[in-house]
Design an enzyme around this catalytic site. Structure first.
Site, PDB file in Angstrom:
ATOM      1  N   ASP A  26       0.869  -1.117   0.043  1.00  0.00           N
ATOM      2  CA  ASP A  26       0.162  -0.053  -0.050  1.00  0.00           C
ATOM      3  C   ASP A  26       0.798   1.249  -0.037  1.00  0.00           C
ATOM      4  OD1 ASP A  26      -2.257   1.520  -0.020  1.00  0.00           O
ATOM      5  OD2 ASP A  26      -3.227   0.365   1.766  1.00  0.00           O
ATOM      6  N   GLU A  76     -17.564   9.817   5.345  1.00  0.00           N
ATOM      7  CA  GLU A  76     -16.870   8.533   5.430  1.00  0.00           C
ATOM      8  C   GLU A  76     -16.031   8.015   4.153  1.00  0.00           C
ATOM      9  OE1 GLU A  76     -19.741   5.220   5.578  1.00  0.00           O
ATOM     10  OE2 GLU A  76     -20.838   5.894   4.041  1.00  0.00           O
TER      11      GLU A  76
END
Length: 857
Positions: free
Chosen positions: A267, A609
């Site tokens: 990542d 979110e």
């Protein structure tokens, strides 16, 4: 003169070498042989450079620049025009892997077509390549996780089935000469929040049973059933080791146990977390971190720490032969895609991008994603003769519908627009009503901006912090800004994550006079100029703040300019401007008093979110939620409408489960719309007015409230999801229809089997209602006397279309894996002898399930 002669001679020599066809240039050889030959010709420094996501060109060998980073979560992301499908969690609600496969086949075609076009300009830059970091098959274990919207829900089996369909569609037909794209299973493993501490969080004390039955199955299936070409390791640590440096995860399990032969990518900037003091800090510096990552199985870095690999070799931290192992996988992948060839190998025309066929798929997927949760007195579908009020903060917000990691559609149909196509203006009232979270909200005036004949702001970007030279990109932003580098996301394609600047300019011509507020939330050097005057020299706003008020005159033109430059590691620029409107519940209700029905479009948004965000308003933290209830202002509006005698159809937009206990009382109907993509408004209107019979099923449990949730940072599955808790508000697999289905008594071809046998089950199902519709038959399994195991766990499902008054027999095969559970003695998943319950029906709720027993000898 000698220098010029030397460079000319070198150039001619390189051209002569390239004219001689080396084995790696021979397209008749297989990808592995070509990769081996090319590997043998690279220097150590070149190898290190090619192991970073932004891989440079190596002209002497004819290697083009290549950027590994691309996104296709629910459509080709972040590279301009694309068909935007519903967010992943919405697509999971379809329980339709065939439709999902077809949708991602369309996405793959758009991706290839766009990449072919980009390749005409030379090397492929960010969001232009053929390696897509999709799908996200993490388990959505807690509804507070902001990135749960990117997943296929809380169930390992559903996640696996949907993820396999996505990978197979993206990568193209097996046996093709070249792969269409490469997919990536992420984020491996045991990763699902919190967002705010993901760089330092250690998922520890994970029960082996939770690991093997919950967190790993989808990854295993994508490797073994779909041949996924990439796996992305996660930010967090697992049992004390960063996931991208975990020998257990990346070598013992992924390669040794599962036989994965693709590449592992980190990542973004996860390797930096190895040595940063505010992160995992397991390594002393970048050189040790790079060596540790490679030694433990990470092949490709999203980031720049692998540039230290030559020093790591010189210092004896890693052998060059180990680097060759990783780089061979990367080179092989590029040859498998045909990216190293002179011409594109999949000649897909650009006309497929947002074609009519793809638009139709996006609409179909949006329709199938919608879940009808409540329908008192069969108020839905709505009578078209009624007078309808459309209210709520999400009624006409197109950007909200895109979700995150999105592309940009040619047009997005909002709910308000769609209802206007159904009803004449005489039967329709639009009333904004309230904001998502605040008692005072902004009515955006972006629609009154244009420049050079284009609506919105013209955006220019430079890959330096002083806006010097020619911009690397000029773009147009037609809606409020939501820009961030959090999660290693660029402001725009081709723009640096760090060391960049931007200018946004427009001409604002208001139609009404009045005060216009300029709202910012920013992290970076930001200034606001109006008509050449620098009205705010240094905007400082951690949260959304009104930094300036313009007393605007109708018809007058105002030149607005925003300058931004990256200052801190994580840059952000959120901006909107318009009239401030205090919420007045009584006034809003008065304006809809003549309506027969109120459609309230509420919920939350991807701006609240998501991934590692700076949102700090009540109820939200860092992209996650701190509670799951509907924001207070919306709840008060719905209760006030109820008190006024209004019948309310509540359409909820969210990427996660909501606590709707009060709303089940204040609303007649509740429709879960997720973030439904470009065709979302049309899909919802089709459901509301009966042109489509709802068929979506919940891929997550809807809890009653936050009190039903364990500690967010506790990764134990105890008390979580339908598999380990009971008494939810709405259960996993639940969804209503406008017709009625009955499920008869199932038959097994045998009730006693050996542990390697398959058992066939036949389930009769009838449509006893007045409308044609779809039902999803669901099968769950429980091992009797397994006190430590799940209450039940899904092991099969099938959507079935049935005409009114007709019946069908659904025939399914329950393979040996249907009865696999973790055995603590052998410390692995096996099919153990014993008695099992096969539960079948139309949701995970026991009242919707019937039981039949199977004995395994």
């Amino acid at each position: 003169m000698k220098k010029i002669f030397f460079y000319l001679l070198s150039f001619l020599f390189s051209m002569t070498l390239l004219a001689q066809q080396y084995p790696y240039q021979n397209t008749k050889l297989n990808a592995n042989d070509r990769a081996k030959d090319l590997l043998s010709r690279l220097t150590l420094e070149e190898k290190a450079a090619l192991m970073q996501n932004n891989s440079p060109a190596i002209p002497r060998l004819g290697i083009k620049a290549y950027e590994w980073w691309n996104e296709a979560l629910h459509g080709v992301g972040r590279s301009g025009l694309a068909t935007v499908f519903p967010q992943a969690i919405g697509m999971a609600a379809s329980f339709n892997e065939t439709l999902l496969f077809n949708s991602f086949t369309a996405i793959a075609d758009e991706a290839r077509a766009k990449s072919n076009k980009f390749s005409e300009q030379g090397g492929l830059k960010r969001y232009q390549g053929l390696t897509y970091w999709t799908p996200n098959v993490n388990i959505f274990r807690d509804p507070r996780w902001g990135r749960g919207q990117e997943t296929y829900g809380e169930d390992p089996f559903l996640t696996s089935r949907m993820g396999v369909a996505v990978v197979k569609a993206l990568q193209g037909p097996e046996g093709s000469e070249y792969d269409k794209l490469h997919a990536c299973a992420k984020h491996y493993a045991v990763h699902s929040g919190p967002e705010w501490n993901r760089h330092s969080f250690n998922a520890e004390n994970i029960k082996p049973r939770d690991l093997w039955e919950t967190y790993l199955p989808a990854f295993k299936d994508l490797v073994q059933k779909a041949n996924v070409k990439e796996v992305m390791c996660a930010y967090n640590s697992f049992e004390g080791e960063p996931c991208c440096g975990s020998n257990r995860l990346l070598t013992q399990i992924l390669r040794d146990d599962w036989g994965f032969d693709g590449l592992v990518v980190s990542d973004c900037w996860a390797i930096s977390d190895f040595y940063h003091t505010n992160a995992h800090a397991t390594q002393p510096d970048a050189t040790h971190a790079a060596a540790n990552a490679v030694l433990n199985g990470t092949d490709l870095e999203c980031g720049s720490d692998f540039r230290n690999l030559p020093d790591a070799v010189k210092n004896g931290l890693v052998d060059e032969k180990r680097i060759d192992v990783s780089l061979l996988r990367l080179l092989k992948a590029r040859f498998e895609l045909g990216e190293m060839n002179e011409k594109p190998v999949w000649e897909i025309p650009y006309s497929v991008v947002n074609s009519k066929e793809h638009q139709a798929l996006a609409l179909r997927m949006a329709e199938e994603s919608i879940v009808l949760l409540q329908n008192k007195n069969n108020i839905l579908p709505l009578n078209r003769k009624l007078k309808v009020a459309v209210m709520g903060p999400n009624a006409k917000d197109s950007v909200m519908q895109w979700g995150n990691y999105n592309g940009f559609p040619a047009h997005t149909v909002t709910l308000l627009e769609a209802v206007r196509k159904v009803l004449p203006e005489s039967q329709l009232i639009y009333e904004w009503g309230c904001d998502r979270t605040n008692d005072v909200a902004i009515s955006s005036l972006f629609s009154e901006c244009s420049i050079d004949g284009k609506k919105g702001f013209v955006a220019q970007y430079w890959n330096n912090t002083t806006a010097e030279g020619n911009p690397v990109l000029t773009d147009v932003l037609s809606s409020p800004f939501h820009l961030t580098t959090m999660g290693a996301t660029a402001f725009a394609a081709g723009v640096n994550i760090q060391n960049f600047s931007a200018r946004y300019k427009t001409i604002f011509k208001p139609t009404k006079s009045g005060d216009v507020a300029f709202q910012f939330q920013t992290n970076g050097r930001t200034s606001l100029t109006i008509d050449g005057e620098n009205v705010v020299k240094n905007v400082f706003a951690n949260n959304t703040t009104n930094v300036y008020t313009l007393k605007a005159e109708a018809g007058k033109s105002y030149i607005i300019e925003i300058l931004f430059s990256q200052k801190n590691a994580d840059a952000a620029l959120n901006f909107d401007f318009g009239s401030l409107i205090p919420v007045d519940l009584a006034a809003s209700i008065a304006r809809v008093k003549d309506s027969d029905i109120v459609i309230f479009a509420g919920g939350i948004a991807p701006s609240l979110e998501g991934e590692e965000m700076r949102v700090t308003i009540p109820g939200f933290k860092g992209g996650d939620r701190t509670d799951i209830e509907l924001p207070s202002i919306q709840r008060r509006m719905l209760q006030a409408l109820k008190a006024a005698g209004k019948k309310v159809v509540f359409v909820n937009f969210s990427g996660s489960a909501m606590g709707f206990v009060p709303e089940t009382e204040s609303c007649e109907a509740i429709v879960q719309a997720w973030y439904p993509g470009q065709a979302g408004g049309t899909a919802i209107a089709n459901v509301l007015f009966g042109d489509y019979n709802p068929s979506g099923r919940l891929p997550v449990t809807f809890y009653k409230n936050s009190n039903q949730l364990p500690d967010f940072e506790d990764y134990s599955m105890k008390g979580r999801t339908y598999r380990f808790m009971s008494n939810p508000l709405f259960p996993f697999g639940f969804g209503l229809s406008y017709t009625n289905f009955t499920i008869g008594k199932a038959k097994l071809n045998k009730t006693t089997i050996k542990n390697n046998e398959t058992v066939d089950i036949t389930i009769p199902i009838s449509n006893t209602g007045k409308l044609n519709g779809s039902e999803t038959v669901q099968i769950y399994v429980r091992k009797i006397n397994d006190t430590d195991g799940p209450l039940k766990t899904m092991r099969e499902f099938q959507r079935v279309e049935i005409e009114s008054g007709k019946s069908k027999d659904v025939k399914l095969s329950l393979k040996p894996s249907t009865f696999e559970f973790f055995d603590s003695v052998q410390a692995k998943v096996i099919v153990a002898s014993g008695d099992y319950e096969v539960l079948y029906g139309k949701s995970s709720d026991l009242k919707d399930l019937k039981v039949i027993k199977v004995t395994i000898q």
